[in-house]
Enzyme design. Structure first.
Site, mmCIF file in Angstrom:
data_model
loop_
_atom_site.group_PDB
_atom_site.id
_atom_site.type_symbol
_atom_site.label_atom_id
_atom_site.label_comp_id
_atom_site.label_asym_id
_atom_site.label_seq_id
_atom_site.Cartn_x
_atom_site.Cartn_y
_atom_site.Cartn_z
ATOM 1 N N GLY A 178 -24.962 48.053 69.498
ATOM 2 C CA GLY A 178 -25.014 47.204 68.298
ATOM 3 C C GLY A 178 -25.454 45.805 68.715
ATOM 4 O O GLY A 178 -24.870 45.209 69.617
ATOM 5 N N ILE A 208 -22.183 46.349 72.914
ATOM 6 C CA ILE A 208 -22.677 45.329 71.989
ATOM 7 C C ILE A 208 -23.466 44.273 72.740
ATOM 8 O O ILE A 208 -23.087 43.862 73.834
ATOM 9 C CB ILE A 208 -21.477 44.678 71.250
ATOM 10 C CG1 ILE A 208 -20.808 45.734 70.356
ATOM 11 C CG2 ILE A 208 -21.926 43.478 70.420
ATOM 12 C CD1 ILE A 208 -19.528 45.315 69.732
ATOM 13 N N LYS A 209 -24.564 43.887 72.107
ATOM 14 C CA LYS A 209 -25.317 42.751 72.654
ATOM 15 C C LYS A 209 -25.070 41.541 71.764
ATOM 16 O O LYS A 209 -25.212 41.616 70.551
ATOM 17 C CB LYS A 209 -26.805 43.070 72.680
ATOM 18 C CG LYS A 209 -27.636 41.873 73.113
ATOM 19 C CD LYS A 209 -29.024 42.249 73.513
ATOM 20 C CE LYS A 209 -29.929 42.407 72.335
ATOM 21 N NZ LYS A 209 -31.347 42.335 72.706
ATOM 22 N N THR A 210 -24.728 40.432 72.398
ATOM 23 C CA THR A 210 -24.546 39.207 71.623
ATOM 24 C C THR A 210 -25.077 38.038 72.435
ATOM 25 O O THR A 210 -25.682 38.212 73.478
ATOM 26 C CB THR A 210 -23.064 39.025 71.217
ATOM 27 O OG1 THR A 210 -22.997 38.032 70.195
ATOM 28 C CG2 THR A 210 -22.185 38.592 72.378
#
Ligand code: 5RP
Length: 299
Positions: A178, A208-210
């Protein structure tokens, strides 16, 4: 349910929060945070993405063309990107670039960008899922990446894209990455990024990539029950990019999914090696930068 009148966009009702960043997240039975209950195929793919020894990953992101076209450093994938592939853990790209430019003899796991729908000429948040699960299987994808715009005009649609991709991936054992896309009107602070990451994890994304934020990033990683990797963002001076990687992993990130700070560096191969040293060996940024400079001089 939170009271909309008294709750800020970060879901913060004012009372102090117990993120406990000093207490490690237990990962019984499997090396990766939040992944112990997954099936064998999922775990095997995640073990190709994340190095089981360090527990971290260096992903090379070169999917930018699907919204930006031939941006700087990605004009010729065959010349600029393919030589980097051996030096990273994972490739992140679209199926068009994978089929046309990446040799199938390359055995690096692929995080396949499956969402699309708008370009930099339009409203970026208006995305759909553009790749069906059979094609992801045909391409031997190790993960599928979907962008989510929490708080954006099309939040609902992008959350539905995420959920559908997770369901499709769960049927065949392919994990979903995500991606927290931050709309122009949003602030990249720990409150927003923490909210976004947690929502994506609650919906079932496997990692998750943020973005990294200078203040309280460990609160973002602490409150997220699955691994987080950071995007690099716009090109920074090489030393600053290495410092960002170092700070992120020290504050709980499980690696990077980095594009422009690698392929737009003066020497991309040297940069990717320096990033790997920071992420996997926790080499201090000044030492990694020295390595980078030495490799530049030898080139
Ligand atoms: C582009 C993306 C990129 O994969 C992501 O932003 C990472 O690249 P960079 O380090 O250049 O920010 O999602 O659409």
């Amino acid at each position: 349910m939170p009271d909309e009148q008294t709750t800020t966009p970060g879901g913060d009702t004012g009372e102090s929060k117990a993120f406990s960043p000093d207490i490690p997240f237990e990962t019984p039975g499997f090396f990766l945070r939040g992944s112990a209950s997954l099936d064998w195929g999922m775990k095997n793919r995640l073990s190709r993405i994340f190095n089981p020894k360090s527990g971290r990953t260096v992903m090379l992101a070169f999917d930018h063309g699907y919204i930006m076209g031939p941006t700087t450093g990605l004009e010729r994938i065959d010349l600029n990107i393919v030589p980097l592939c051996d030096h990273v853990d994972v490739l992140m790209c679209t199926r068009g670039i994978l089929r046309s430019c990446v040799p199938p003899s390359c055995t690096k796991p692929v995080a396949l960008r499956v969402s699309a729908g708008a370009t930099i000429l339009k409203d970026l948040s208006y995305e759909h899922v553009g790749v069906d699960i059979e094609d992801a299987v045909r391409l031997n994808a190790a993960a599928m990446a979907v962008q989510v715009y929490v708080g954006g005009e099309h939040e609902h649609d992008t959350l539905e894209n995420l959920t559908k991709t997770i369901d499709a991936g769960n049927r065949v054992g392919i994990p979903t990455l995500g991606v927290t896309a931050v709309g122009r009107e949003m602030v990249r602070d720990a409150r927003y990024l923490g909210l976004s990451c947690r929502i994506i994890a609650e919906l079932g994304a496997h990692y998750i990539k943020t973005y990294y934020c200078e203040k309280d990033f460990e609160q973002v990683t602490s409150a997220c029950p699955v691994p987080i990797v950071i995007a690099g963002g716009k090109k920074l001076p090489e030393l600053d990019a290495l410092k960002m990687c170092y700070n992120a992993v020290q504050q709980g990130a499980a690696g990077v999914d980095m594009g422009r700070n690698i392929f737009q560096a003066d020497n991309p191969v040297a940069m990717v090696k320096a990033v790997c040293a920071v992420v996997h060996e926790l080499t201090p940024p000044a030492d990694a930068y020295q390595m980078y400079q030495d490799m530049c001089h030898q080139a």
